[in-house]
Design a protein around this motif. Structure first.
Motif, PDB file in Angstrom:
ATOM      1  N   GLU A 238      -9.668  11.573  -9.917  1.00  0.00           N
ATOM      2  CA  GLU A 238      -8.226  11.707 -10.057  1.00  0.00           C
ATOM      3  C   GLU A 238      -7.484  10.411  -9.760  1.00  0.00           C
ATOM      4  O   GLU A 238      -7.860   9.665  -8.854  1.00  0.00           O
ATOM      5  CB  GLU A 238      -7.713  12.810  -9.122  1.00  0.00           C
ATOM      6  CG  GLU A 238      -8.193  14.212  -9.497  1.00  0.00           C
ATOM      7  CD  GLU A 238      -7.742  15.263  -8.512  1.00  0.00           C
ATOM      8  OE1 GLU A 238      -7.099  14.890  -7.501  1.00  0.00           O
ATOM      9  OE2 GLU A 238      -8.022  16.450  -8.744  1.00  0.00           O
ATOM     10  N   THR A 239      -6.455  10.163 -10.544  1.00  0.00           N
ATOM     11  CA  THR A 239      -5.570   9.018 -10.323  1.00  0.00           C
ATOM     12  C   THR A 239      -4.256   9.515  -9.741  1.00  0.00           C
ATOM     13  O   THR A 239      -3.571  10.332 -10.376  1.00  0.00           O
ATOM     14  CB  THR A 239      -5.289   8.269 -11.652  1.00  0.00           C
ATOM     15  OG1 THR A 239      -6.517   7.776 -12.186  1.00  0.00           O
ATOM     16  CG2 THR A 239      -4.329   7.120 -11.427  1.00  0.00           C
ATOM     17  N   PRO A 240      -3.878   9.080  -8.542  1.00  0.00           N
ATOM     18  CA  PRO A 240      -2.616   9.541  -7.947  1.00  0.00           C
ATOM     19  C   PRO A 240      -1.418   8.900  -8.634  1.00  0.00           C
ATOM     20  O   PRO A 240      -1.367   7.687  -8.830  1.00  0.00           O
ATOM     21  CB  PRO A 240      -2.726   9.096  -6.487  1.00  0.00           C
ATOM     22  CG  PRO A 240      -3.683   7.936  -6.503  1.00  0.00           C
ATOM     23  CD  PRO A 240      -4.638   8.205  -7.638  1.00  0.00           C
ATOM     24  N   LEU A 241      -0.467   9.730  -9.033  1.00  0.00           N
ATOM     25  CA  LEU A 241       0.751   9.271  -9.694  1.00  0.00           C
ATOM     26  C   LEU A 241       1.965   9.819  -8.943  1.00  0.00           C
ATOM     27  O   LEU A 241       1.902  10.899  -8.358  1.00  0.00           O
ATOM     28  CB  LEU A 241       0.799   9.761 -11.142  1.00  0.00           C
ATOM     29  CG  LEU A 241      -0.341   9.332 -12.076  1.00  0.00           C
ATOM     30  CD1 LEU A 241      -0.218  10.041 -13.424  1.00  0.00           C
ATOM     31  CD2 LEU A 241      -0.342   7.824 -12.282  1.00  0.00           C
ATOM     32  N   THR A 242       3.050   9.100  -8.989  1.00  0.00           N
ATOM     33  CA  THR A 242       4.281   9.558  -8.346  1.00  0.00           C
ATOM     34  C   THR A 242       5.480   8.868  -8.957  1.00  0.00           C
ATOM     35  O   THR A 242       5.376   7.732  -9.438  1.00  0.00           O
ATOM     36  CB  THR A 242       4.262   9.292  -6.820  1.00  0.00           C
ATOM     37  OG1 THR A 242       5.457   9.818  -6.240  1.00  0.00           O
ATOM     38  CG2 THR A 242       4.169   7.811  -6.508  1.00  0.00           C
ATOM     39  N   LEU A 243       6.624   9.550  -8.960  1.00  0.00           N
ATOM     40  CA  LEU A 243       7.858   8.965  -9.454  1.00  0.00           C
ATOM     41  C   LEU A 243       8.737   8.443  -8.328  1.00  0.00           C
ATOM     42  O   LEU A 243       9.754   7.787  -8.590  1.00  0.00           O
ATOM     43  CB  LEU A 243       8.662  10.012 -10.262  1.00  0.00           C
ATOM     44  CG  LEU A 243       7.999  10.545 -11.528  1.00  0.00           C
ATOM     45  CD1 LEU A 243       8.929  11.542 -12.206  1.00  0.00           C
ATOM     46  CD2 LEU A 243       7.650   9.414 -12.490  1.00  0.00           C
ATOM     47  N   ARG A 244       8.368   8.720  -7.077  1.00  0.00           N
ATOM     48  CA  ARG A 244       9.246   8.345  -5.974  1.00  0.00           C
ATOM     49  C   ARG A 244       8.492   7.511  -4.937  1.00  0.00           C
ATOM     50  O   ARG A 244       7.307   7.582  -4.813  1.00  0.00           O
ATOM     51  CB  ARG A 244       9.802   9.599  -5.285  1.00  0.00           C
ATOM     52  CG  ARG A 244      10.560  10.504  -6.269  1.00  0.00           C
ATOM     53  CD  ARG A 244      11.868   9.855  -6.711  1.00  0.00           C
ATOM     54  NE  ARG A 244      12.573  10.702  -7.665  1.00  0.00           N
ATOM     55  CZ  ARG A 244      12.608  10.471  -8.989  1.00  0.00           C
ATOM     56  NH1 ARG A 244      11.964   9.446  -9.498  1.00  0.00           N
ATOM     57  NH2 ARG A 244      13.287  11.265  -9.800  1.00  0.00           N
TER      58      ARG A 244
ATOM     59  N   VAL B 211       0.835  -1.204   0.000  1.00  0.00           N
ATOM     60  CA  VAL B 211       0.000   0.000   0.000  1.00  0.00           C
ATOM     61  C   VAL B 211       0.874   1.260   0.000  1.00  0.00           C
ATOM     62  O   VAL B 211       0.570   2.248  -0.685  1.00  0.00           O
ATOM     63  CB  VAL B 211      -0.956   0.001   1.207  1.00  0.00           C
ATOM     64  CG1 VAL B 211      -1.662   1.346   1.340  1.00  0.00           C
ATOM     65  CG2 VAL B 211      -1.982  -1.123   1.069  1.00  0.00           C
ATOM     66  N   ALA B 212       1.976   1.226   0.742  1.00  0.00           N
ATOM     67  CA  ALA B 212       2.869   2.385   0.816  1.00  0.00           C
ATOM     68  C   ALA B 212       3.459   2.733  -0.544  1.00  0.00           C
ATOM     69  O   ALA B 212       3.721   3.910  -0.839  1.00  0.00           O
ATOM     70  CB  ALA B 212       3.984   2.117   1.819  1.00  0.00           C
ATOM     71  N   HIS B 213       3.668   1.714  -1.383  1.00  0.00           N
ATOM     72  CA  HIS B 213       4.304   1.938  -2.683  1.00  0.00           C
ATOM     73  C   HIS B 213       3.329   1.789  -3.847  1.00  0.00           C
ATOM     74  O   HIS B 213       3.751   1.854  -5.012  1.00  0.00           O
ATOM     75  CB  HIS B 213       5.464   0.954  -2.874  1.00  0.00           C
ATOM     76  CG  HIS B 213       6.564   1.110  -1.879  1.00  0.00           C
ATOM     77  ND1 HIS B 213       7.330   2.253  -1.786  1.00  0.00           N
ATOM     78  CD2 HIS B 213       7.020   0.279  -0.903  1.00  0.00           C
ATOM     79  CE1 HIS B 213       8.225   2.123  -0.821  1.00  0.00           C
ATOM     80  NE2 HIS B 213       8.055   0.934  -0.272  1.00  0.00           N
ATOM     81  N   ARG B 214       2.049   1.653  -3.566  1.00  0.00           N
ATOM     82  CA  ARG B 214       1.083   1.346  -4.628  1.00  0.00           C
ATOM     83  C   ARG B 214       1.056   2.407  -5.730  1.00  0.00           C
ATOM     84  O   ARG B 214       1.042   2.076  -6.924  1.00  0.00           O
ATOM     85  CB  ARG B 214      -0.328   1.186  -4.051  1.00  0.00           C
ATOM     86  CG  ARG B 214      -1.315   0.657  -5.077  1.00  0.00           C
ATOM     87  CD  ARG B 214      -2.753   0.704  -4.622  1.00  0.00           C
ATOM     88  NE  ARG B 214      -3.622   0.029  -5.573  1.00  0.00           N
ATOM     89  CZ  ARG B 214      -3.965   0.544  -6.752  1.00  0.00           C
ATOM     90  NH1 ARG B 214      -3.524   1.731  -7.135  1.00  0.00           N
ATOM     91  NH2 ARG B 214      -4.753  -0.143  -7.572  1.00  0.00           N
ATOM     92  N   ASN B 215       1.027   3.686  -5.367  1.00  0.00           N
ATOM     93  CA  ASN B 215       0.963   4.740  -6.383  1.00  0.00           C
ATOM     94  C   ASN B 215       2.192   4.719  -7.284  1.00  0.00           C
ATOM     95  O   ASN B 215       2.100   4.937  -8.500  1.00  0.00           O
ATOM     96  CB  ASN B 215       0.818   6.111  -5.724  1.00  0.00           C
ATOM     97  CG  ASN B 215      -0.523   6.276  -5.031  1.00  0.00           C
ATOM     98  OD1 ASN B 215      -1.445   5.501  -5.237  1.00  0.00           O
ATOM     99  ND2 ASN B 215      -0.625   7.289  -4.185  1.00  0.00           N
ATOM    100  N   LEU B 216       3.351   4.445  -6.692  1.00  0.00           N
ATOM    101  CA  LEU B 216       4.575   4.327  -7.477  1.00  0.00           C
ATOM    102  C   LEU B 216       4.479   3.149  -8.439  1.00  0.00           C
ATOM    103  O   LEU B 216       4.811   3.275  -9.625  1.00  0.00           O
ATOM    104  CB  LEU B 216       5.778   4.141  -6.548  1.00  0.00           C
ATOM    105  CG  LEU B 216       7.094   3.720  -7.220  1.00  0.00           C
ATOM    106  CD1 LEU B 216       7.647   4.853  -8.073  1.00  0.00           C
ATOM    107  CD2 LEU B 216       8.117   3.286  -6.178  1.00  0.00           C
ATOM    108  N   LEU B 217       4.036   2.007  -7.947  1.00  0.00           N
ATOM    109  CA  LEU B 217       3.941   0.810  -8.782  1.00  0.00           C
ATOM    110  C   LEU B 217       2.943   1.008  -9.915  1.00  0.00           C
ATOM    111  O   LEU B 217       3.185   0.576 -11.053  1.00  0.00           O
ATOM    112  CB  LEU B 217       3.539  -0.399  -7.932  1.00  0.00           C
ATOM    113  CG  LEU B 217       4.461  -0.731  -6.756  1.00  0.00           C
ATOM    114  CD1 LEU B 217       3.930  -1.926  -5.986  1.00  0.00           C
ATOM    115  CD2 LEU B 217       5.896  -0.993  -7.238  1.00  0.00           C
ATOM    116  N   PHE B 218       1.828   1.683  -9.630  1.00  0.00           N
ATOM    117  CA  PHE B 218       0.853   1.962 -10.686  1.00  0.00           C
ATOM    118  C   PHE B 218       1.472   2.860 -11.747  1.00  0.00           C
ATOM    119  O   PHE B 218       1.290   2.641 -12.954  1.00  0.00           O
ATOM    120  CB  PHE B 218      -0.403   2.624 -10.111  1.00  0.00           C
ATOM    121  CG  PHE B 218      -1.407   2.991 -11.176  1.00  0.00           C
ATOM    122  CD1 PHE B 218      -2.355   2.070 -11.602  1.00  0.00           C
ATOM    123  CD2 PHE B 218      -1.386   4.249 -11.780  1.00  0.00           C
ATOM    124  CE1 PHE B 218      -3.265   2.391 -12.603  1.00  0.00           C
ATOM    125  CE2 PHE B 218      -2.292   4.577 -12.780  1.00  0.00           C
ATOM    126  CZ  PHE B 218      -3.232   3.647 -13.185  1.00  0.00           C
TER     127      PHE B 218
END
Length: 306
Positions: free
Chosen positions: A300-306, A22-29
Motif C-alpha cells: 500500500e502507498t499512503p496518500l493524503t490531501l491534508r 517526514v511529517a509532510h512526506r505523504n502529502l508531498l508524494f
C-alpha cells in the motif's frame, strides 16, 4: 551507502528539517503523484524537494507545510514538462501508474475521486500549469496566494487559470460512482465474466458507452487505442482470453482508491485493471500491463490531501 545529507530516511531523526519533511512526506508524494501520474517520478520529485529543503534556513520559514508544497510543485512542474516528451513517444495509450491503496482512501470520497484513474486521465488533458493550479486548489484546498507562489504566477493569473481548468475538468469529469455495494456487485460480475469468458456475462455488466483503455508500454500487448462500446469491448476481452491459453486468475483489490482486479497468468502478475462504475454498470476499464508500472501494487502507498 546512502548519504544522510541527501536521504531523509538516513538523516538524524532529531534534525528539524528531517522531522518536518517526514511529517509532510505523504502529502508531498500525493501532490507530486496527482500532478505526474507516475509514482516513480513522484519519488524522484520528493528526493529533489529534500535536497532543496535541507538548504533552507528554517528560521526564515513561517509555514513549513506551504513551503514544502511550493518546492514540490515547482519540481513536479519541471518533471511534468519533460514527461510530456516521453508520452509523445509512448507506444499506445498512456495510463497513470496504479497504486495499491488502503481501504481508508476508498472511504475518503474527495481523495478517492482525485486519484482515480478516470480523474487522472482527465487531468492529462490540462496544460502543466493548469494541472498544478487545479490540483492544488481543488484537491488540496490551497489559497490562491499560496498557489501563485508555487507556480510563479500572479494571484490574479492563478484565479483565471483555476477557473479555466475547473471548467475544462467539469466538462469531462466522470460521474460519481454508485454506492459501494452496487460497485462491488458490478466488479464481482465482471470478475466472473473474465473467469467464464462468456460474452453475455460481459454484456450484462458493461454499460453501452463503456471504454477500455490498455497500457502495455510497447512491452506487453495492449490495445493501441481506446476500445469503445459494450460489443467491441466484449469481443476484445473474449478474444484476448482465448489467445492466451494460460490459466487466468483474477482477484479483487483497490488501486487509486477505486475497485480493481489483479490479473495473473499462470501465477504471474499480468496487470491491474481499474474499474469505474456508474448506475450499476461499468463505464471505464483501465488495464495497465506495462511491467514498469506495476511496482506499486505489491504494498500500500499512503496518500493524503491534508
Amino acid at each position: 551507502m546512502n548519504d544522510p545529507a541527501t536521504d531523509p530516511a538516513t538523516a538524524p531523526a532529531t534534525d528539524p528539517a528531517t522531522e518536518a519533511f517526514v511529517a509532510h512526506r505523504n502529502l508531498l508524494f500525493t501532490v507530486a503523484y496527482e500532478m505526474l501520474g507516475s509514482a516513480a517520478d513522484a519519488e524522484d520529485v520528493l528526493q529533489e524537494t529534500w535536497l532543496r529543503w535541507v538548504k533552507v534556513d528554517l528560521g526564515q520559514v513561517g509555514n513549513q507545510r506551504a513551503y514544502l508544497v511550493r518546492i514540490t510543485t515547482r519540481q513536479a512542474l519541471n518533471r511534468l514538462r519533460t514527461m510530456q516528451r516521453r508520452k509523445e513517444a509512448y507506444v499506445g495509450s498512456w495510463l497513470p501508474e496504479p497504486l495499491l491503496t488502503a481501504p481508508d482512501v476508498a472511504e475518503n470520497v474527495e481523495l478517492a475521486e482525485s486519484v482515480s484513474m478516470a480523474m487522472m486521465l482527465v487531468l492529462e488533458t490540462l496544460s502543466p500549469t493548469e494541472r498544478a493550479v487545479f490540483v492544488l486548489r481543488e484537491a488540496f484546498d490551497l489559497g490562491y496566494d499560496e498557489i501563485a507562489a508555487a507556480v510563479d504566477k500572479s494571484t490574479a493569473a492563478v484565479r483565471q487559470i483555476a477557473h479555466r481548468a475547473r471548467r475544462h475538468v467539469d466538462a469531462r469529469r466522470p460521474r460519481q460512482a454508485v454506492s459501494p455495494s452496487m460497485t462491488r456487485a458490478a466488479v464481482e460480475s465482471f470478475q466472473r465474466a473474465l473467469q467464464t469468458g462468456n460474452p453475455q456475462d460481459f454484456l450484462d455488466v458493461l454499460a453501452p458507452e463503456v471504454v477500455l483503455v490498455g497500457d502495455g508500454g510497447g512491452i506487453k500487448q495492449a490495445a493501441l487505442r481506446p476500445v469503445a462500446g459494450a460489443d467491441k469491448v466484449t469481443r476484445f476481452m473474449v478474444g484476448g482470453l482465448g489467445k492466451h491459453g494460460r490459466r487466468i486468475t483474477v482477484a479483487p483489490t483497490v488501486v487509486n482508491g477505486s475497485p480493481a482486479l489483479l490479473v495473473h497468468l499462470d501465477g504471474e502478475i499480468d496487470g491491474v485493471m481499474a474499474i469505474h462504475v456508474e448506475d450499476a454498470r461499468i463505464t471505464g476499464l483501465y488495464y495497465v500491463r506495462n511491467p514498469e508500472k506495476l511496482s506499486h501494487v505489491a504494498s500500500e502507498t499512503p496518500l493524503t490531501l491534508r
